[in-house]
Design a protein around this motif. Structure first.
Motif, short mmCIF file in Angstrom:
data_model
loop_
_atom_site.label_atom_id
_atom_site.label_comp_id
_atom_site.label_asym_id
_atom_site.label_seq_id
_atom_site.Cartn_x
_atom_site.Cartn_y
_atom_site.Cartn_z
N ARG A 69 0.59 -1.37 -0.25
CA ARG A 69 0.04 -0.11 -0.20
C ARG A 69 0.77 1.55 -0.06
O ARG A 69 -0.06 2.39 -0.34
CB ARG A 69 -0.74 0.10 1.48
N ARG A 70 2.29 1.43 0.86
CA ARG A 70 2.69 2.65 0.76
C ARG A 70 3.42 2.57 -0.42
O ARG A 70 3.93 3.86 -0.74
CB ARG A 70 4.10 2.20 1.83
N ILE A 71 3.99 1.77 -0.82
CA ILE A 71 4.48 1.93 -2.81
C ILE A 71 3.59 2.61 -3.16
O ILE A 71 3.90 3.59 -3.99
CB ILE A 71 5.01 0.45 -3.09
N HIS A 73 1.17 4.18 -3.22
CA HIS A 73 0.50 5.75 -3.06
C HIS A 73 2.52 6.10 -3.02
O HIS A 73 1.51 7.53 -3.44
CB HIS A 73 0.24 5.44 -1.18
N ARG A 74 2.87 5.83 -3.34
CA ARG A 74 4.05 6.56 -4.04
C ARG A 74 3.61 7.01 -5.23
O ARG A 74 4.41 7.36 -6.41
CB ARG A 74 5.38 5.98 -3.22
N ILE A 75 3.66 6.02 -6.33
CA ILE A 75 4.18 5.68 -7.44
C ILE A 75 2.28 5.62 -8.39
O ILE A 75 2.75 6.13 -9.71
CB ILE A 75 4.25 3.63 -8.31
#
Length: 79
Positions: A69-71, A73-75
């Protein structure tokens, strides 16, 4: 079916179901390739493989999902 799980358990149920379904199909394909589709022991070997992989996949999914999820949100571009 009437809902019965509290909202706070949703991510655990999601991981359980996702891991179960994915390992079911992947272990079935792998077992069929390894043993051959016409092998009389295919189903029992598949079920054994599935339960083992599900036992590993469930905690892995719970651990990895927040990272994914964090990845994302960055891409992923916001709307």
């Amino acid at each position: 079916m009437k809902p019965f799980l509290p909202k706070k358990a949703e991510h655990i149920a999601f991981g359980l179901i996702l891991a179960g379904m994915m390992t079911f199909f992947v272990s079935g394909i792998s077992t069929a390739i390894a043993l051959g589709v016409s092998n009389p022991g295919l189903v029992s070997k598949w079920m054994g493989s599935w339960l083992t992989t599900w036992a590993f996949a469930f905690p892995i999914v719970l651990f990895v999902a927040p990272l994914v999820r964090r990845i994302l949100h960055r891409i992923v571009l916001p709307e």
